[in-house]
Structure formats: C-alpha cells, structure tokens
Design a protein around this motif. Structure first.
Motif, mmCIF file in Angstrom:
data_model
loop_
_atom_site.group_PDB
_atom_site.id
_atom_site.type_symbol
_atom_site.label_atom_id
_atom_site.label_comp_id
_atom_site.label_asym_id
_atom_site.label_seq_id
_atom_site.Cartn_x
_atom_site.Cartn_y
_atom_site.Cartn_z
ATOM 1 N N LEU A 127 -5.606 6.243 -13.554
ATOM 2 C CA LEU A 127 -5.338 5.762 -12.197
ATOM 3 C C LEU A 127 -4.482 4.499 -12.249
ATOM 4 C CD1 LEU A 127 -5.932 5.533 -9.091
ATOM 5 C CD2 LEU A 127 -7.964 4.220 -9.725
ATOM 6 N N PRO A 128 -3.312 4.497 -11.614
ATOM 7 C CA PRO A 128 -2.502 3.266 -11.542
ATOM 8 C C PRO A 128 -3.209 2.223 -10.675
ATOM 9 C CG PRO A 128 -1.187 5.208 -11.021
ATOM 10 C CD PRO A 128 -2.617 5.630 -10.991
ATOM 11 N N LEU A 129 -3.265 1.007 -11.155
ATOM 12 C CA LEU A 129 -3.909 -0.070 -10.412
ATOM 13 C C LEU A 129 -2.905 -0.930 -9.663
ATOM 14 C CD1 LEU A 129 -6.494 -1.165 -13.140
ATOM 15 C CD2 LEU A 129 -6.829 0.440 -11.234
ATOM 16 N N THR A 130 -1.629 -0.809 -10.018
ATOM 17 C CA THR A 130 -0.569 -1.580 -9.360
ATOM 18 C C THR A 130 0.624 -0.666 -9.089
ATOM 19 O OG1 THR A 130 0.365 -2.219 -11.504
ATOM 20 C CG2 THR A 130 -1.232 -3.731 -10.511
ATOM 21 N N PRO A 131 1.478 -1.031 -8.122
ATOM 22 C CA PRO A 131 2.673 -0.206 -7.814
ATOM 23 C C PRO A 131 3.795 -0.460 -8.810
ATOM 24 C CG PRO A 131 2.584 -2.096 -6.347
ATOM 25 C CD PRO A 131 1.338 -2.163 -7.194
ATOM 26 N N SER A 132 3.652 0.069 -10.026
ATOM 27 C CA SER A 132 4.580 -0.258 -11.109
ATOM 28 C C SER A 132 5.752 0.702 -11.238
ATOM 29 C CB SER A 132 3.814 -0.322 -12.432
ATOM 30 O OG SER A 132 3.128 0.887 -12.671
ATOM 31 N N LEU A 163 2.365 9.598 -7.001
ATOM 32 C CA LEU A 163 2.251 9.270 -5.577
ATOM 33 C C LEU A 163 1.553 7.934 -5.380
ATOM 34 C CD1 LEU A 163 1.385 12.728 -3.959
ATOM 35 C CD2 LEU A 163 3.575 11.521 -3.919
ATOM 36 N N ILE A 164 0.483 7.707 -6.115
ATOM 37 C CA ILE A 164 -0.266 6.454 -5.960
ATOM 38 C C ILE A 164 0.587 5.263 -6.372
ATOM 39 C CG2 ILE A 164 -2.240 5.140 -6.825
ATOM 40 C CD1 ILE A 164 -3.682 7.909 -7.045
ATOM 41 N N ALA A 204 -5.851 11.854 -3.316
ATOM 42 C CA ALA A 204 -5.284 12.016 -4.654
ATOM 43 C C ALA A 204 -6.157 11.392 -5.738
ATOM 44 C CB ALA A 204 -3.886 11.401 -4.704
ATOM 45 N N LYS A 205 -7.055 10.497 -5.364
ATOM 46 C CA LYS A 205 -7.858 9.767 -6.346
ATOM 47 C C LYS A 205 -9.095 10.524 -6.817
ATOM 48 C CE LYS A 205 -6.378 5.173 -4.844
ATOM 49 N NZ LYS A 205 -6.792 3.884 -4.240
ATOM 50 N N HIS A 206 -9.182 11.810 -6.530
ATOM 51 C CA HIS A 206 -10.383 12.553 -6.896
ATOM 52 C C HIS A 206 -10.081 13.822 -7.679
ATOM 53 C CE1 HIS A 206 -12.859 9.911 -4.452
ATOM 54 N NE2 HIS A 206 -11.950 10.004 -3.504
#
Length: 743
Positions: free
Chosen positions: A133-138, A105-106, A124-126
């Motif tokens: 954790l994805p840092l970019t929309p890859s 989702l992220i 979603a980040k917890h």
C-alpha cells in the motif's frame, strides 16, 4: 442501438451487479449517464474491465463517459477525467502487471479530495492477497503536462519523428531497431529490423508513406510505413550516419555523417546528387527550408552552414556556439534557424540577414534536440539535464520545463496540430506531453536525481535517502514529510546507515569520503578520508562504536565513531566493493564485490588471544562465498545471523548458510540487475533495475507481494515494525509503502 448503449453493453459483465451491489430492477431505473458514471467510479468494475479487456479499452471507456452528450455536468466529468488520466499515466506499468492497479490509483489520486475518488480509493485498499500500500503520493498525478510513457526499446531512444497525420510516432534506438507507435493508444504497431548497430536518425516523407533511417552501420534505409518492409538501402558512399532529413517536396533525402560529409540522395533511386564537404568535424544535424531550396547543417566544428540545394553550393557559415551544434530546425516561415548545442544554449539565427539574432536560454547540460511548433511561436529543446524546455520565440522567455525522464533527453518532435510533443530519452522511453501552457505536473518533494540509498532509524521515526544529486534527505516515516536536507558531499551520495541509537547517520559518496552526521541537527561530526575511489557502501556495528565502508578501490575500512580514526583496512577483493553489512552480533563483516564473490571477515571482537593472532595472520578474512557469475551488488543478513542474501547482475538472489558456508538456494524472478536487498524475519525485500520491488518468503521461496515503480529501483529498507518499506527510485522518487496481508 445507440453508440453509447453499444459501449455500455460492451462493458457489462455477468457479475457486474454484484460488484456494484445493485439489482437488475435498479439498473433498469437508472439513466444511461448514471449507470456509466457509477461503473467508472467503481473499483471492482475498473479492475474487472482491465483484466478482461486491457488498459487501452478501459481508457477509451472514459472517453465515452466524458462525452458532453453523455455527461453534461462538468462537476461529474472532472473525477472521471482524473481517473482516466491516472490510468493513462500508469498504462506502461499496468500493461506489464495488472495487479498494480490499486497501487497506481492510490499513489496517483490520493491527493485529490473528490468524494468519488476517495470512495474509489477506499475500495481499492481491500485486495484479497498480500500487497504493498502506498503511504504517500509518490507517482506523477494526473492534471499536469505528462500524458503517457511508452516503453519497449531496450536501449537509448536516439531520435523521434511523427507522421504528417499526427497519428503515429517512429522512434530510432541504440537497440538497432526502429519502432512505430500509435500515439493515441501508446501501442507498438511494428518494429523495423535490419540495421546492424545504433540507429541515430529518423524522418518521415511528407506523404506519410515512407520512413528514412540513418545508422552507425554506414547505411540509410528506406522503409514502407504501412508494411514495415525495407524498400531500399543507401550504402557504399557514406560513413556512420548521424542525421537524416527529407526535403518538403519529398524527392530528396539529406544525410549527415561522422566523416563531416553531407549527401543529398535521390529518394527514388538512391543516387547521390550532391556531396558537401566543408565541415571540419562530424555533421550531427540537418534541416531543410520549407521551400526545399536550402539546407542547414550543424556540426562538431561548432558551426552552422547553409547550402543551396539547387546548385550544391555553400552559401554561408554561422558561428557563435562554443561547442558542438547538435541540432538545427527551421521555423515554418523559413526565416529563422533554431540551434541547440553542447554549450547548453538554444540560439536563434536569421537566414536572410545571415546572423545570430539572440540566445533563447540555457540548459544545465548539453542540448540534444530542438523543434519548432507548427505555428512558429514556440521552440522546444531537449537536453542532457533530463529536461525539455519550451520557449516563446517572440518574447524570448522560457515558458516551462518538463521533468520526468531519468536520463538525457535525446529527441523531441511536435504533432502537426501543435497540441502534443513526443520525447525520446536514454532512459529507453518515449513520453507524450501536452504542449499548451498550463500547470506544472504536481510532484512529491523528492530528489533531483537517482536515489542510491535509503535507511530507516532503529526507533522507526525517520527514513533517510541519499541521492546522486549530492543530497541526503531526512523524512518523517509516519507521514512521509521531509524534515530537512543535509548537504556536504561533493559528488553523489552512494550509501547511508544509521546507528542503533538513531542519533547518528553515516554516508558514503562518490567524492571518496565517509561522513558522520548528527541526525537530530543535520550537522557534520566527522569526515573520514582514505579511500581513493567511490564509497559504495557503509554499515555500522550494533554497539555504534564502528563504521564500515566499502569502496570501488577494493578496500574495506573500519572507522572509530568515538575518535574519528581509521582502525584498520581489509584488502582481498580483486574488484570494487559494492556492498557491506555487519552480522547482528557485530563479530563479522560480509562484503559483496564486482569480482563476483562475497567475503566474510572477522571484526576481531573475540576476547581470545589465539583468535586475535589468527586474525592478524589471515588479515581477518574468514572465508569466501563463490557462486555468482557477475557483479554482486547487494548483501543482507537475517536477524538470527544464520543466512546471508546476495543479489547482483544475474537478476537472482542467492541465499547462503553462513555456518556451512554454502549456497542454500536461489530466488529467481527479477528481470534485471538486483540493486539492493533487506531482510526482516523470514522475509527478504529486493529491488531491481527491472523497476520492481519484491517481498520474498524464505520458507516458501516465493514472492509474497510486489510493487512496480516508474523507473529502476535502486535502494530499499524496512522499518522495525516489519511492514513499512522505503524504496528509492532512479527518478528521484522515494516510495513509502506498507505491506498489507490482504483479506
């Protein structure tokens, strides 16, 4: 009870109000629409529903929610549609690993500014456990043409057909099977087994009751679509079957074979009605006009032939392609033939005038398949350049290109309503796309081909990726933005490394060269030549004075980064070098090879004359580590120099004690070839062709966290901070991830 209330009731869970922080009295005072909207934008509910009911049930909840009778506001429906589409795009990943929900989702939704979506992602980040954790929309975000990816075949998808009601797709594969899929749900309904080798062709009868398949086992099989049982086998009078079709009247089957023959069979009895022998090479495609009177064939002799199905006579031959005619289709009005060829072109021909009309356009590689939309206005072509193209048959213009497959696209079919297309590829997947003209799939700034190598500079400021598209990209590690692209290799970049001062980049490539670049300017400093095959791996000594390269020519070469000279060559492996690394003290090199071994070499850095004499006599080889049963693709050393970790085709990682020269233990968990490894502290990061990245704890010997890509992961690196990870994917994606310890 209304349909909506029933649907909502099915979604309730005893702990639901706790997830939402809403008490029963508040729920009672909330309208049905508001309840549903609140639930489907709440991460805790989405996660619970996925866990309890599965991904398809979750997707269907959004169908209910976006019904205009339920939510009349388009403003409210839009976030729900984006969330639903993100889940659908992730369905093939979530079906295998539901713990990837937050990551998916992220990575797919972070670029959307909707307050509801941003609130969902914040939730979603917890997670409670360590995760990436994805840092970019890859990943491919929602809103584009790709709707879903379907996985299940274990080898190339060679052909696709769609039932007349548009509800099911049938795929034929090199894994010797056919599979029947529910198109809306993306679910496998059945697998048809019985062919002895590659299944190259598939068709469905006009009444939607039977499947026809053709295989290199020299047979054509007729299957009952509902039961998946084999009804009849046509054999004994054919050769390896490349193509099949059914006449629109449902009475005859047409087959094209490797021996150049075309046979017309009675579907009910299996008797041969006609045997056409006029092509001078294999027949790769057949199609029938809507009136069932004419047959069109495409051949390896570069020609198209038209036959009379009533008399069995050849009518005429069309020439104009410069290579094999791989696919033919007929427009719904029966007036035109569309062909795709290994010459890369898609061409249109007039049946009545018996001539070529025009060339629609050209792919960057061989065209594998063509199809025509039911309204006869659009042509879809699939090619070896990994793309599908949609052409306007009236204006002759290219409308758009679909890009998401990571290997040649071998098959394409259009649903009867003309709304969707289904493609099949050598990447073993099927993909479902929107056919209407619309915006391109949003995408990150990535590579156009496999990412074979990644590295992070020692100062933690940059990430570098090298690709089969011949390019090297330099990225800002903090924000994932591309800084610049380096070009200069003539064939795919296979390996990269950086010096400890973060000022130089070393690359190895399929053009057999090693290049040294200024990492600030992107300018080339040296080119090292001497290898006679692909350079698969490079490394740099800690003091930045020497570069090491390992090649498929079985040699390891050491180069001076000060003078640009070759210093010496190590030989001893019996097969190609897959990976090289240097111990932290720069005294030893460890090489991994396709000969199933690792070798440890002295770099002759000792200030001892006896040691130097020994190195000379032993050709610098210290010892060999044996234990792998197949190719060893990757090797890394822990920061203390005590352990080496290797991975390869066996799907496992082996941990070696470099002092005792013995294997300490094996880490098992990957489902396919391990392609790259990296270390930090007591942790190891590994990536695999099973599409996963795993973080292992060497002390507990367990997986700490995992990440699943859209396709095979080929490279990984970890930043000096010990938590930022970069991974390269076969799709061309470069993933920037951060290891979070969880709450």
């Amino acid at each position: 009870m209304s349909e909506f209330t029933q649907g909502l009731d099915k979604m309730q869970r005893p702990e639901q109000t706790d997830c939402l922080g809403i008490g029963p009295h508040q729920l009672a005072a909330t309208s049905d629409s508001e309840k549903l909207y609140s639930l489907l934008t709440d991460y805790n509910f989405i996660e619970a529903k996925l866990s309890a009911s599965g991904v398809q049930a979750l997707i269907e909840d959004y169908d209910l929610a976006t019904n205009p009778d339920i939510i009349t506001s388009g403003q409210k429906a839009d976030p729900l549609k984006l969330i639903q589409e993100a889940i659908r795009l992730s369905a093939h990943i979530l079906a295998k690993d539901k713990t990837q929900l937050a990551t998916q989702l992220i990575a797919r939704l972070m670029c959307f500014e909707s307050p509801e979506i941003q609130a969902l992602l914040a939730q979603a980040k917890h997670p409670k456990t360590p995760w990436l954790l994805p840092l970019t929309p890859s990943f491919t975000p929602p809103g584009g043409r790709l709707l879903r990816t379907i996985t299940g075949h274990t080898d190339w998808v060679q052909a696709v057909a769609i039932t007349p009601d548009g509800k099911r797709a049938i795929s034929a594969s090199s894994d010797h099977t056919l599979k029947v899929w529910h198109l809306e749900k993306g679910e496998e309904l059945s697998t048809l087994t019985g062919h002895l080798t590659y299944v190259n062709a598939v068709a469905v009868t006009p009444d939607g009751t039977k499947i026809i398949s053709g295989s290199w086992d020299n047979t054509i099989k007729i299957w009952d679509l509902e039961t998946g049982t084999e009804i009849l086998t046509f054999a004994g009078e054919t050769f390896a079957v490349e193509a099949v079709a059914v006449t629109p009247d449902g009475k005859r089957v047409i087959s094209g074979s490797w021996d150049g023959s075309i046979k017309v069979w009675d579907l009910s009895t299996g008797a041969v009605i006609f045997n056409f022998k006029s092509h001078t090479s294999f027949v790769q495609s057949v199609a029938v006009t809507p009136d069932s009177k004419r047959l069109i064939s495409g051949s390896g002799d570069n020609s198209i032939k038209v036959w009379n199905l009533e008399t069995g006579k050849e009518l005429f031959t069309l020439t104009g392609h410069a290579d094999w005619v791989k696919s033919v289709a007929v427009t719904p009005d029966g007036e035109e033939i569309i062909s795709g060829s290994y010459d890369g072109t898609v061409q249109a021909w007039s049946l009545s005038e018996r001539k070529q009309l025009f060339t629609l356009g050209k792919h960057g590689s061989f065209v594998q398949a063509v199809a025509v939309s039911p309204d006869g206005k659009r042509v879809i072509s699939a090619a070896g350049d990994k793309t599908l193209k949609v052409w306007n048959l009236e204006t002759k213009e290219e409308l758009f290109t679909f890009t998401n497959h990571i290997a040649p696209v071998n098959a394409v079919a259009v649903t009867p309503d003309g709304q969707r297309i289904v493609s099949g590829s050598s990447d073993k997947t099927l993909k479902i796309w929107r056919l209407e003209i619309g915006k391109e799939n949003l995408s990150f700034a990535g590579h156009d081909d496999w990412v074979n190598a990644v590295a992070v500079t020692a100062d933690g400021s940059k990430a570098i990726s090298g690709s089969a598209d011949n390019s090297i990209k330099v990225w800002n590690l903090k924000n994932g933005q591309e800084i610049f692209t380096i070009e200069g290799h003539q064939e795919g970049v296979k390996a990269i490394a950086t010096t400890a001062n973060s000022q130089r980049l070393i690359s190895g490539a399929g053009d057999n060269t090693v290049k040294v670049w200024n990492l600030e300017t992107g300018k080339e400093i040296f080119t090292f030549t001497g290898h006679t095959d692909w350079v698969n791996s490079v490394a740099v000594t800690a003091d930045g004075t020497m570069a090491i390269s390992g090649s498929a020519d079985t040699n390891i070469k050491i180069w001076s980064l000060e003078t640009g000279e070759e210093l010496f060559t190590f030989s001893g492996h019996e097969d190609g070098i897959k990976a090289v690394t240097v111990t932290p003290d720069s005294k030893r090199i460890i090489s991994a090879s396709a000969d199933k071994t690792l070798k440890v070499w002295s770099l002759a850095q000792e200030k001892n004359i006896l040691a130097n004499l020994w190195n000379l006599g032993a050709k610098n080889l210290l010892f060999t580590l044996k234990g792998h049963e197949s190719f060893v693709n990757a090797v890394a050393v822990t920061a203390d120099g005590k352990w080496a970790i290797s991975g390869g085709r066996e799907n496992t990682l082996k941990v070696w004690n470099l002092s005792s020269r013995k294997e300490v233990f094996t880490l098992a968990g990957h489902g396919d070839t391990v392609t790259s490894v990296a270390t930090v502290g007591n942790r190891v990061i590994s990536v695999s062709d099973d599409n996963t990245l795993k973080v292992w704890d060497l002390l507990s010997r367990k997986v700490v966290a995992s990440f699943r890509g859209d396709s095979a992961l080929k490279a990984c690196a970890i930043a000096p901070d010990g938590v930022t990870i970069v991974a390269g994917e076969a799709s061309g994606q470069v993933h920037f991830l951060r290891l979070e310890e969880g709450e």
